[in-house]
Write a protein that holds these residues in place. Sequence first.
Motif, PDB file in Angstrom:
ATOM      1  N   UNK A   1       0.847  -1.202   0.000  1.00  0.00           N
ATOM      2  CA  UNK A   1       0.000   0.000   0.000  1.00  0.00           C
ATOM      3  C   UNK A   1       0.874   1.240   0.000  1.00  0.00           C
ATOM      4  N   UNK A   2       1.979   1.154   0.736  1.00  0.00           N
ATOM      5  CA  UNK A   2       2.892   2.277   0.795  1.00  0.00           C
ATOM      6  C   UNK A   2       3.486   2.547  -0.587  1.00  0.00           C
ATOM      7  N   UNK A   3       3.944   1.488  -1.249  1.00  0.00           N
ATOM      8  CA  UNK A   3       4.561   1.642  -2.577  1.00  0.00           C
ATOM      9  C   UNK A   3       3.555   2.257  -3.547  1.00  0.00           C
ATOM     10  N   UNK A   4       2.333   1.694  -3.565  1.00  0.00           N
ATOM     11  CA  UNK A   4       1.338   2.167  -4.536  1.00  0.00           C
ATOM     12  C   UNK A   4       0.904   3.590  -4.217  1.00  0.00           C
ATOM     13  N   UNK A   5       0.750   3.891  -2.929  1.00  0.00           N
ATOM     14  CA  UNK A   5       0.345   5.249  -2.557  1.00  0.00           C
ATOM     15  C   UNK A   5       1.386   6.269  -2.967  1.00  0.00           C
ATOM     16  N   UNK A   6       2.649   5.854  -2.864  1.00  0.00           N
ATOM     17  CA  UNK A   6       3.731   6.756  -3.255  1.00  0.00           C
ATOM     18  C   UNK A   6       3.630   7.077  -4.757  1.00  0.00           C
ATOM     19  N   UNK A   7       3.385   6.052  -5.541  1.00  0.00           N
ATOM     20  CA  UNK A   7       3.248   6.271  -6.981  1.00  0.00           C
ATOM     21  C   UNK A   7       2.046   7.144  -7.290  1.00  0.00           C
ATOM     22  N   UNK A   8       0.983   6.871  -6.558  1.00  0.00           N
ATOM     23  CA  UNK A   8      -0.244   7.615  -6.779  1.00  0.00           C
ATOM     24  C   UNK A   8      -0.012   9.099  -6.513  1.00  0.00           C
ATOM     25  N   UNK A   9       0.704   9.380  -5.425  1.00  0.00           N
ATOM     26  CA  UNK A   9       0.936  10.764  -5.056  1.00  0.00           C
ATOM     27  C   UNK A   9       1.939  11.417  -5.991  1.00  0.00           C
ATOM     28  N   UNK A  10       3.016  10.669  -6.286  1.00  0.00           N
ATOM     29  CA  UNK A  10       4.116  11.219  -7.071  1.00  0.00           C
ATOM     30  C   UNK A  10       3.649  11.623  -8.460  1.00  0.00           C
ATOM     31  N   UNK A  11       2.822  10.777  -9.090  1.00  0.00           N
ATOM     32  CA  UNK A  11       2.416  11.060 -10.465  1.00  0.00           C
ATOM     33  C   UNK A  11       0.965  11.521 -10.572  1.00  0.00           C
ATOM     34  N   UNK A  12       0.307  11.686  -9.413  1.00  0.00           N
ATOM     35  CA  UNK A  12      -1.091  12.141  -9.434  1.00  0.00           C
ATOM     36  C   UNK A  12      -2.007  11.216 -10.207  1.00  0.00           C
ATOM     37  N   UNK A  13      -1.919   9.915  -9.911  1.00  0.00           N
ATOM     38  CA  UNK A  13      -2.689   8.936 -10.669  1.00  0.00           C
ATOM     39  C   UNK A  13      -4.036   8.658 -10.028  1.00  0.00           C
TER      40      UNK A  13
END
Lengths: 290, 230
Positions: free
Chosen positions: B214-226
């Motif tokens: 969840x941490x990994x995916x949330x980071x991607x979500x935040x970083x690229x605004x997905x």
Amino acid sequence: MENGIRGYHPYVVFFYYICTGFLVMYFKHPLFLATALIILICVNISHDRGKSLRKWMIPLMVMSLFFMVLNPFLVSRGTNILFYFRGKQVTLEATMYGVVMAIALVSVIVMFVSFNILLNGNKFLYIFSKVLPRTAFLLMLAIRFVPLLKSRFDEIRAVQRVRGTTMTVGTLRQRARNGMYMIQVLLTWSLEEAIQTADSMKARGYGIGKKTSYIPYRMEKRDWGWLATLLVLFSVCIWGGMLGYGKIVIYPELGTLHLYVLDWILFVCMTIILAFPLIVEGRERLRWKY
Amino acid sequence: MVNARTYLIVSSIVVLVLLASSILFFQHNAYLLVSFVIIACTMIPFFARFEIRKITGREVVILAILAAIAAVSRVPFAGFPSVQPTSFVIIVTGLVFGAESGFMVGAIAAIVSNFFLGQGPWTPWQMYGWGMMGMMAGLLRNTWWMKKMWGKLIFGFIWGYLFGWFMNAWIVVSNIENMTWEFFISIFVGSIYFDLAHGLSNVFFILIFSTSWIKIMNRFKKKYGLLVSS
């Protein structure tokens, strides 16, 4: 341009599979189903000499045996009792039903094997890109990623083996944990790469206009001809089936296996529908020779 | 675009007519076909929503890669029956990216993995089962108990059974003529251990890996605004 059945428009081929799948699940007469199975196996052989079907041989046999043997012992419905097994009646009806179910199921799977050969990649995408363009695109992307992820996973596994993280030794718990750890590595790596893929897609103009197909398929005269033929024959089969032909009564008492005139008409219609790829291939081979 | 209520009414009428005609004209023989239509009717809104929704290329690629990971992760675990992280990947996707993405990843993962393990009449059922798993995870993600670890564990365990029962339903529907209560019960009893293995493996993966995933995916979500809106 591809030859034989592969040269036909994807819509026609797709409609052929819809008809086939429907009819195999629709008719219940053993003769109908056995013929369907034989034709479908021949269709597979005509694609690639049965290479991909051979991989399925063992699971298919196990599955059909499972149905044929298990059904009579599990279900005791029916009137004609063959013998008693541990105080439970084993009936002719349940045996028959097991056989019919087994043939139908095997036929459907054989059909899907052929489906995977004929309508792969581009054609599959083409069929669905008109109705669900984005879903079809997502699906094709995901399918393309699978071999990529596999090769990445092999790389990760090789590296992790040097570190002592493997899935081959240790308790079940440990192996599952190690396996998942490697998938997590794969996740981080692939998510980062995915962003790059997306950016390069955008740079090449993804989402600007309507998606076009790499190969432009066009409906020709012969495509329309076969589509109409299949449609007419299919309607005849459905209509006959609604009147109860091409089927047998199994429960509560096994009906007659006798075939009436209309049964034979339906039988011929079904055979022509199912043999569509064989007819096409056969005619082309004849033309080539003479 | 048709609104939700019209769709619901139209599809219920279609299903009702089909059920009635399957009894009147097909002598109870066409349940398998009718069940396919019912499944199609329930899944169409999700796919339609995905088609009309505003979504960037990046988000499509991310969903594709998640579906591919869910599908591929069945491969290294092929040796253990019913132990596969596919459900785990789908649940985590639902938790992070929301219900719609959860459904799409679940449904696509089912098709993709079956391209390699064998496509068949069970594919729509698997699509639906895994799709619903992802969707429910997405719908419940903001409840207070789903934010706790034990909530997720219970969710994963229950879905091990729900998914198994759903696949059993396929066997029952395709054998409807054979339907006796003995047959029905024997199928559900026969699958208890497999479903238990599925549920327990979900619990195991969620317990150990959900936090980091969840941490990994949330980071991607935040970083690229997905997929932020969903």
